[in-house]
Design an enzyme around this catalytic site. Sequence first.
Site, PDB file in Angstrom:
ATOM      1  N   GLY A  68      -0.651   2.258  -7.193  1.00  0.00           N
ATOM      2  CA  GLY A  68       0.753   1.846  -7.664  1.00  0.00           C
ATOM      3  C   GLY A  68       1.338   0.709  -8.070  1.00  0.00           C
ATOM      4  N   GLU A 124       3.773  -3.940  -3.036  1.00  0.00           N
ATOM      5  CA  GLU A 124       4.321  -2.311  -3.559  1.00  0.00           C
ATOM      6  C   GLU A 124       5.038  -2.043  -4.909  1.00  0.00           C
ATOM      7  OE1 GLU A 124       3.260   0.273  -1.895  1.00  0.00           O
ATOM      8  OE2 GLU A 124       3.978   0.663   0.080  1.00  0.00           O
ATOM      9  N   ASP A 125       4.243  -0.997  -5.030  1.00  0.00           N
ATOM     10  CA  ASP A 125       5.815  -0.068  -6.226  1.00  0.00           C
ATOM     11  C   ASP A 125       7.271  -0.175  -5.493  1.00  0.00           C
ATOM     12  OD1 ASP A 125       4.387   1.314  -4.607  1.00  0.00           O
ATOM     13  OD2 ASP A 125       3.830   3.210  -6.487  1.00  0.00           O
ATOM     14  N   ASP A 128       9.883   3.698  -0.330  1.00  0.00           N
ATOM     15  CA  ASP A 128      10.849   5.613  -0.177  1.00  0.00           C
ATOM     16  C   ASP A 128      11.387   5.462   1.299  1.00  0.00           C
ATOM     17  OD1 ASP A 128      12.018   7.547  -0.326  1.00  0.00           O
ATOM     18  OD2 ASP A 128       9.809   8.086  -0.968  1.00  0.00           O
ATOM     19  N   GLY A 130       9.641   4.219   3.854  1.00  0.00           N
ATOM     20  CA  GLY A 130       9.579   2.747   4.255  1.00  0.00           C
ATOM     21  C   GLY A 130       8.225   3.542   5.871  1.00  0.00           C
ATOM     22  N   THR A 132       5.118   3.541   5.218  1.00  0.00           N
ATOM     23  CA  THR A 132       3.638   3.449   4.541  1.00  0.00           C
ATOM     24  C   THR A 132       4.121   1.809   5.195  1.00  0.00           C
ATOM     25  OG1 THR A 132       4.040   5.078   2.702  1.00  0.00           O
ATOM     26  CG2 THR A 132       2.437   2.820   2.617  1.00  0.00           C
ATOM     27  N   LEU A 133       5.274   1.305   4.327  1.00  0.00           N
ATOM     28  CA  LEU A 133       5.178  -0.151   4.901  1.00  0.00           C
ATOM     29  C   LEU A 133       4.912  -0.671   6.287  1.00  0.00           C
ATOM     30  CD1 LEU A 133       5.422  -2.836   3.895  1.00  0.00           C
ATOM     31  CD2 LEU A 133       7.554  -2.613   3.263  1.00  0.00           C
ATOM     32  N   LYS A 156      14.332   2.586  -2.492  1.00  0.00           N
ATOM     33  CA  LYS A 156      15.077   3.950  -2.720  1.00  0.00           C
ATOM     34  C   LYS A 156      15.117   4.089  -1.612  1.00  0.00           C
ATOM     35  CE  LYS A 156      12.193   7.876  -4.413  1.00  0.00           C
ATOM     36  NZ  LYS A 156      11.645   8.619  -4.333  1.00  0.00           N
ATOM     37  N   ASP A 184       3.138   7.707  -9.880  1.00  0.00           N
ATOM     38  CA  ASP A 184       2.314   8.578 -10.528  1.00  0.00           C
ATOM     39  C   ASP A 184       3.122   9.848 -10.262  1.00  0.00           C
ATOM     40  OD1 ASP A 184       0.687   8.167  -8.225  1.00  0.00           O
ATOM     41  OD2 ASP A 184      -0.435   9.570  -8.164  1.00  0.00           O
ATOM     42  N   ARG A 190       0.907   7.720 -14.860  1.00  0.00           N
ATOM     43  CA  ARG A 190       0.601   6.260 -14.846  1.00  0.00           C
ATOM     44  C   ARG A 190       0.981   4.680 -15.897  1.00  0.00           C
ATOM     45  NH1 ARG A 190      -0.474   5.590  -9.529  1.00  0.00           N
ATOM     46  NH2 ARG A 190      -2.029   6.890  -8.194  1.00  0.00           N
TER      47      ARG A 190
HETATM   48  P1  IMP Z   1       7.625   5.705   1.904  1.00  0.00           P
HETATM   49  O1  IMP Z   1       6.241   5.194   3.116  1.00  0.00           O
HETATM   50  O2  IMP Z   1       8.445   6.937   1.729  1.00  0.00           O
HETATM   51  O3  IMP Z   1       7.744   4.732   1.645  1.00  0.00           O
HETATM   52  O4  IMP Z   1       6.012   5.754   1.083  1.00  0.00           O
HETATM   53  C1  IMP Z   1       6.095   4.948  -0.324  1.00  0.00           C
HETATM   54  C2  IMP Z   1       4.829   5.206  -1.320  1.00  0.00           C
HETATM   55  O5  IMP Z   1       5.229   6.564  -1.567  1.00  0.00           O
HETATM   56  C3  IMP Z   1       4.629   4.613  -2.547  1.00  0.00           C
HETATM   57  O6  IMP Z   1       3.896   3.585  -2.466  1.00  0.00           O
HETATM   58  C4  IMP Z   1       4.491   5.321  -3.613  1.00  0.00           C
HETATM   59  O7  IMP Z   1       2.960   5.673  -3.809  1.00  0.00           O
HETATM   60  C5  IMP Z   1       5.147   6.966  -2.886  1.00  0.00           C
HETATM   61  N1  IMP Z   1       6.459   7.246  -3.219  1.00  0.00           N
HETATM   62  C6  IMP Z   1       7.637   7.288  -2.865  1.00  0.00           C
HETATM   63  N2  IMP Z   1       8.798   7.778  -3.615  1.00  0.00           N
HETATM   64  C7  IMP Z   1       7.780   7.589  -5.143  1.00  0.00           C
HETATM   65  C8  IMP Z   1       8.051   8.197  -6.259  1.00  0.00           C
HETATM   66  O8  IMP Z   1       9.093   8.642  -6.807  1.00  0.00           O
HETATM   67  N3  IMP Z   1       7.491   8.126  -7.447  1.00  0.00           N
HETATM   68  C9  IMP Z   1       6.106   7.745  -7.356  1.00  0.00           C
HETATM   69  N4  IMP Z   1       5.862   7.874  -6.037  1.00  0.00           N
HETATM   70  C10 IMP Z   1       6.852   7.133  -4.710  1.00  0.00           C
HETATM   71 MG    MG Z   2       2.635   3.231  -3.240  1.00  0.00          MG
END
Ligand code: IMP
Ligand code: MG
Length: 203
Positions: A68, A124-125, A128, A130, A132-133, A156, A184, A190
Amino acid sequence: MPNPIDIRGRALLDVDQLRVPPSYQDDLEGILLTRGEIDSRVERLAEQLDAEYADAEGGLYPVCVLKGAMRFYGDLLQQLSIPFREGVVSASRYGLGGAEPDGDATIEFLRPEAIAGRDVLFVEDIVDEGRTLAQLREVVEAYDPRSVSAISLLDKRDNRVADVELEHIGFVIPDEFVVGYGLDYEEEYRGLNHLGVLDEAVL
Ligand code: IMP
Ligand code: MG
């Protein structure tokens, strides 16, 4: 220093007010950010990074979080004046598509040995929940970076679960599923230039 633009209360633009490929129009509730706004913000973020890492002793090592962040990463690095090397990591919480993350991310650095002694900046794109980070920040420590920080175009934060640090932020956005500018849904959208909100019916 981080002074993100909070657009959580903003009204969406209609898809017919901007140039949106016809194949995408029906699937979008509207446009949240125009490409012009994204570009202006990316320029400013690059300025901030130039200032912050002017004397980075380890050397700036921006790491693109696939897939992303690819567009944001490319645009951001193009604007930087300071020297850097480039790193890549794949991290995915989404299996074979779908908007429902299913637990831990699978994390793979392309060349983990290049991290030692460097000032790692995860790019990061969107952050959300958090998770993953948080996982990335934890896993990278095993490779001996000099420092670790993170930048995300989108935050977010209303949906945050993990208490994770995010040093640089482009925009704080509402808790909606957004696509475009590299983001995506099931590998689609994308290529949308603007950032759009996906219609609930598509999810
Ligand atoms: P997290 O672990 O929930 O913070 O996940 C973050 C990852 O989920 C991002 O790097 C995106 O790849 C994906 N993601 C979360 N929200 C969205 C969204 O609204 N649109 C697209 N991808 C998202
Ligand atoms: Mg991502």
